[in-house]
Design a protein around this motif. Structure first.
Motif, PDB file in Angstrom:
ATOM      1  N   ASN A 158      19.767 -51.677  21.272  1.00  0.00           N
ATOM      2  CA  ASN A 158      19.669 -51.800  22.908  1.00  0.00           C
ATOM      3  C   ASN A 158      18.881 -52.992  23.233  1.00  0.00           C
ATOM      4  O   ASN A 158      19.069 -53.404  24.305  1.00  0.00           O
ATOM      5  CB  ASN A 158      18.653 -50.421  23.220  1.00  0.00           C
ATOM      6  N   LYS A 159      17.898 -53.400  22.255  1.00  0.00           N
ATOM      7  CA  LYS A 159      17.168 -54.782  22.815  1.00  0.00           C
ATOM      8  C   LYS A 159      18.038 -55.825  22.673  1.00  0.00           C
ATOM      9  O   LYS A 159      18.027 -56.707  23.543  1.00  0.00           O
ATOM     10  CB  LYS A 159      16.211 -54.908  21.534  1.00  0.00           C
ATOM     11  N   TYR A 160      18.863 -55.859  21.722  1.00  0.00           N
ATOM     12  CA  TYR A 160      19.910 -56.965  21.552  1.00  0.00           C
ATOM     13  C   TYR A 160      21.007 -56.942  22.752  1.00  0.00           C
ATOM     14  O   TYR A 160      21.322 -57.839  23.401  1.00  0.00           O
ATOM     15  CB  TYR A 160      20.702 -56.811  20.357  1.00  0.00           C
ATOM     16  N   THR A 161      21.569 -55.737  23.141  1.00  0.00           N
ATOM     17  CA  THR A 161      22.546 -55.638  24.215  1.00  0.00           C
ATOM     18  C   THR A 161      21.700 -55.716  25.587  1.00  0.00           C
ATOM     19  O   THR A 161      22.598 -55.679  26.536  1.00  0.00           O
ATOM     20  CB  THR A 161      23.425 -54.299  24.148  1.00  0.00           C
ATOM     21  N   GLN A 162      20.498 -55.340  25.707  1.00  0.00           N
ATOM     22  CA  GLN A 162      20.007 -55.627  26.825  1.00  0.00           C
ATOM     23  C   GLN A 162      20.686 -54.765  27.938  1.00  0.00           C
ATOM     24  O   GLN A 162      20.591 -54.966  28.799  1.00  0.00           O
ATOM     25  CB  GLN A 162      19.826 -57.082  27.448  1.00  0.00           C
ATOM     26  N   VAL A 163      20.741 -53.508  27.535  1.00  0.00           N
ATOM     27  CA  VAL A 163      21.463 -52.575  28.457  1.00  0.00           C
ATOM     28  C   VAL A 163      20.048 -51.935  29.162  1.00  0.00           C
ATOM     29  O   VAL A 163      19.016 -52.025  29.131  1.00  0.00           O
ATOM     30  CB  VAL A 163      22.020 -51.307  27.883  1.00  0.00           C
ATOM     31  N   LYS A 164      20.594 -51.374  30.503  1.00  0.00           N
ATOM     32  CA  LYS A 164      19.579 -50.841  31.474  1.00  0.00           C
ATOM     33  C   LYS A 164      19.405 -49.376  30.784  1.00  0.00           C
ATOM     34  O   LYS A 164      20.471 -48.728  30.581  1.00  0.00           O
ATOM     35  CB  LYS A 164      19.961 -50.694  32.620  1.00  0.00           C
ATOM     36  N   TYR A 165      18.185 -48.887  30.138  1.00  0.00           N
ATOM     37  CA  TYR A 165      18.040 -47.677  29.443  1.00  0.00           C
ATOM     38  C   TYR A 165      17.017 -46.984  30.250  1.00  0.00           C
ATOM     39  O   TYR A 165      15.961 -46.932  30.817  1.00  0.00           O
ATOM     40  CB  TYR A 165      17.265 -47.915  28.089  1.00  0.00           C
ATOM     41  N   ILE A 166      17.738 -45.555  30.877  1.00  0.00           N
ATOM     42  CA  ILE A 166      16.963 -44.757  31.453  1.00  0.00           C
ATOM     43  C   ILE A 166      16.776 -43.507  30.792  1.00  0.00           C
ATOM     44  O   ILE A 166      17.704 -42.835  30.464  1.00  0.00           O
ATOM     45  CB  ILE A 166      17.677 -44.413  32.825  1.00  0.00           C
ATOM     46  N   ASN A 167      15.222 -43.090  30.553  1.00  0.00           N
ATOM     47  CA  ASN A 167      15.250 -41.965  29.699  1.00  0.00           C
ATOM     48  C   ASN A 167      15.048 -40.722  30.810  1.00  0.00           C
ATOM     49  O   ASN A 167      14.061 -40.498  31.252  1.00  0.00           O
ATOM     50  CB  ASN A 167      13.689 -42.030  29.154  1.00  0.00           C
ATOM     51  N   GLU A 168      16.498 -40.025  30.889  1.00  0.00           N
ATOM     52  CA  GLU A 168      16.173 -38.802  32.051  1.00  0.00           C
ATOM     53  C   GLU A 168      17.691 -38.097  31.765  1.00  0.00           C
ATOM     54  O   GLU A 168      18.522 -38.657  31.082  1.00  0.00           O
ATOM     55  CB  GLU A 168      16.548 -39.869  33.294  1.00  0.00           C
ATOM     56  N   SER A 169      17.464 -36.952  32.003  1.00  0.00           N
ATOM     57  CA  SER A 169      18.455 -35.919  31.836  1.00  0.00           C
ATOM     58  C   SER A 169      19.253 -36.043  33.203  1.00  0.00           C
ATOM     59  O   SER A 169      18.753 -35.844  34.353  1.00  0.00           O
ATOM     60  CB  SER A 169      18.125 -34.691  31.791  1.00  0.00           C
ATOM     61  N   VAL A 170      20.590 -36.433  32.862  1.00  0.00           N
ATOM     62  CA  VAL A 170      21.432 -36.672  34.245  1.00  0.00           C
ATOM     63  C   VAL A 170      22.739 -35.740  34.267  1.00  0.00           C
ATOM     64  O   VAL A 170      23.150 -35.164  33.088  1.00  0.00           O
ATOM     65  CB  VAL A 170      21.996 -38.059  34.247  1.00  0.00           C
ATOM     66  N   HIS A 171      23.381 -35.464  35.334  1.00  0.00           N
ATOM     67  CA  HIS A 171      24.219 -34.584  35.457  1.00  0.00           C
ATOM     68  C   HIS A 171      25.687 -34.944  35.977  1.00  0.00           C
ATOM     69  O   HIS A 171      25.404 -35.944  36.875  1.00  0.00           O
ATOM     70  CB  HIS A 171      23.971 -33.402  36.337  1.00  0.00           C
ATOM     71  N   LEU A 172      26.893 -34.778  35.678  1.00  0.00           N
ATOM     72  CA  LEU A 172      28.028 -35.140  36.283  1.00  0.00           C
ATOM     73  C   LEU A 172      28.152 -34.172  37.619  1.00  0.00           C
ATOM     74  O   LEU A 172      27.958 -32.874  37.473  1.00  0.00           O
ATOM     75  CB  LEU A 172      29.064 -34.908  35.505  1.00  0.00           C
ATOM     76  N   THR A 173      28.948 -34.760  38.720  1.00  0.00           N
ATOM     77  CA  THR A 173      29.307 -33.843  39.646  1.00  0.00           C
ATOM     78  C   THR A 173      30.599 -33.486  39.554  1.00  0.00           C
ATOM     79  O   THR A 173      31.303 -33.935  38.762  1.00  0.00           O
ATOM     80  CB  THR A 173      29.204 -34.800  41.060  1.00  0.00           C
ATOM     81  N   ALA A 174      31.217 -32.517  40.375  1.00  0.00           N
ATOM     82  CA  ALA A 174      32.468 -31.795  40.266  1.00  0.00           C
ATOM     83  C   ALA A 174      33.446 -32.967  40.484  1.00  0.00           C
ATOM     84  O   ALA A 174      34.553 -32.782  39.862  1.00  0.00           O
ATOM     85  CB  ALA A 174      32.770 -30.710  41.185  1.00  0.00           C
ATOM     86  N   ASN A 175      33.144 -34.040  40.912  1.00  0.00           N
ATOM     87  CA  ASN A 175      34.372 -35.126  41.041  1.00  0.00           C
ATOM     88  C   ASN A 175      34.044 -36.207  40.291  1.00  0.00           C
ATOM     89  O   ASN A 175      34.691 -37.581  40.336  1.00  0.00           O
ATOM     90  CB  ASN A 175      34.400 -35.799  42.415  1.00  0.00           C
TER      91      ASN A 175
END
Ligand SMILES: Cc1cc2nc3c(=O)[nH]c(=O)nc-3n(C[C@H](O)[C@H](O)[C@H](O)COP(=O)(O)OP(=O)(O)OC[C@H]3O[C@@H](n4cnc5c(N)ncnc54)[C@H](O)[C@@H]3O)c2cc1C
Length: 362
Positions: A158-175
């Motif tokens: 992740n350090k190499y790819t420099q992605v934005k990393y968000i430590n969070e539980s996320v959900h998909l919406t119905a669409n």
């Protein structure tokens, strides 16, 4: 440039980001809640070549996945603490079985140059290579076998790819969007054993079950652990993984009736400790420094699957990596990235159609 959102930051999520980054994608966000992650809990053995599994698609994924590590390690400047080709040894009490395994190793090496040196190794030699152990059986040594520290590896990638990393539980919406975030062009759902839960809003039934896995980390100042000791897979005992400086990992359990439970259990702790002490009696003085618990994802045919959802073509999924996901994971990630770049990529040599594992309920 396309915006990529990845839910799940284990080996699949992190390496899909890596391969996309190598292909020129720069806007990548990984969401990970860091609960029960199999990658972080794993024993990290990369040595698929003596497996007797008949599933050729799985073997292609495992062999090609293992072979991808040296290049990733070089490109992303991964440290030896995260990945190292230490060699692996698998023992068998029966000498005919050892010879049969050696024959299999020779055959597999034709398409697996990464195995490097392979040979039958005596119990005495094993005890020299891994000091203080008490081994009664010979085995097969593969110098190209490796071990990986999943959490450290993913963090360095992740350090190499420099992605934005968000430590969070996320959900998909119905669409098919990620709730609370601006729209992504492509979403990769790499939530391992939790894929069913993640896809509920999209009305999918996913044929994946959880399996609990536990292992222990020991430290003993008196234990001689020279650098680069091979990983030992002794017949009938737990895997023995020397890390150097007196640190050893022992594991892992395979618990099919514990659901998503993540509590360390004393019974497993005792079992693993006894197994470690049988291999190295010196470890009766050792201290348990950590117990790791994670959840593996299993499909009914024990095979991983991946691809895009026919009803939501901008959503890609992967799961079912089971107990060898650090080995198959890099190839799954590479193929997912290739599918994102070119939807026509042929993945049929590596996995059955996704409809074998996921059903749209309408
Ligand atoms: C004890 C143990 C030992 C193992 N040993 C080995 C081994 O020696 N060799 C080998 O090859 N493999 C091994 N494995 C298997 C390997 O670790 C897994 O198959 C592999 O890591 C799975 O990777 P993954 O990316 O699919 O899932 P995971 O690594 O489980 O990652 C999925 C992530 O998604 C997150 N997530 C889920 N839902 C959400 C959400 N809604 N929002 C945000 N984040 C979410 C989870 O918290 C988790 O962090 C072992 C596994 C265990 C448990």
């Amino acid at each position: 440039m396309q915006r990529i959102g990845i839910i799940g930051g284990g080996i699949v999520g992190a390496l899909t980001a890596y391969f996309l980054k190598e292909a020129g994608f720069n806007d990548i966000t990984i969401f990970d809640r860091q609960i029960g992650q199999a990658t972080a809990a794993s024993a990290g053995i990369i040595s698929p070549w003596l497996s007797k599994r008949r599933n050729q698609k799985w073997y292609h994924l495992a062999n090609d996945g293992a072979s991808l590590y040296p290049q990733i390690v070089k490109t992303a400047k991964i440290t030896a603490a995260a990945y190292q080709q230490t060699g692996t040894i698998i023992t068998r009490a029966n000498s005919t079985t050892v010879e049969a395994l050696f024959a299999l190793a020779q055959m597999r090496k034709i398409s697996a140059p990464m195995m490097q040196e392979i040979r039958i190794i005596s119990a005495d030699e094993i005890m020299k290579m891994i000091p203080q152990t008490q081994i009664n059986s010979a085995g097969v040594y593969i110098s190209g076998g490796a071990r990986i520290d999943g959490a450290q590896f993913v963090s360095e990638v992740n350090k190499y790819t420099q992605v934005k990393y968000i430590n969070e539980s996320v959900h998909l919406t119905a669409n098919g969007k990620i709730e609370g975030y601006p729209e992504f062009d492509k979403i990769i759902v790499a939530t391992g054993a939790w894929l069913q839960e993640t896809l509920i809003p999209l009305n999918y039934a996913v044929n994946v079950r959880p399996q609990k896995g536990q292992l222990i980390e020991l430290i003993d100042a008196q234990t001689i652990t020279v650098k680069k000791q091979p990983v030992l897979m002794p017949e009938g005992e737990s895997d023995f993984i020397p890390l150097g400086e007196g640190r050893i990992i022992i594991g892992a359990s395979h618990e099919n009736d514990a659901g998503y439970d993540l509590k360390p259990t004393p019974i497993i702790k005792d079992y693993l400790l006894k197994s470690a002490q049988k291999i190295n009696p010196q470890l009766r003085h050792a201290q348990i420094t950590k117990m790791r618990v994670g959840t593996r994802a299993y499909t009914p045919d024990f095979a991983p699957f991946f691809g895009y959802l026919p009803e939501y073509p901008n959503i890609y999924v992967a799961s079912g990596l089971g107990s060898s996901g650090l080995t198959t994971g890099p190839m799954i990630a590479k193929l997912l990235a290739e599918l994102i770049i070119n939807r026509q990529t042929d993945i049929s040599a590596y996995t059955k159609p996704i409809s074998e594992y996921i059903k749209f309920k309408n």
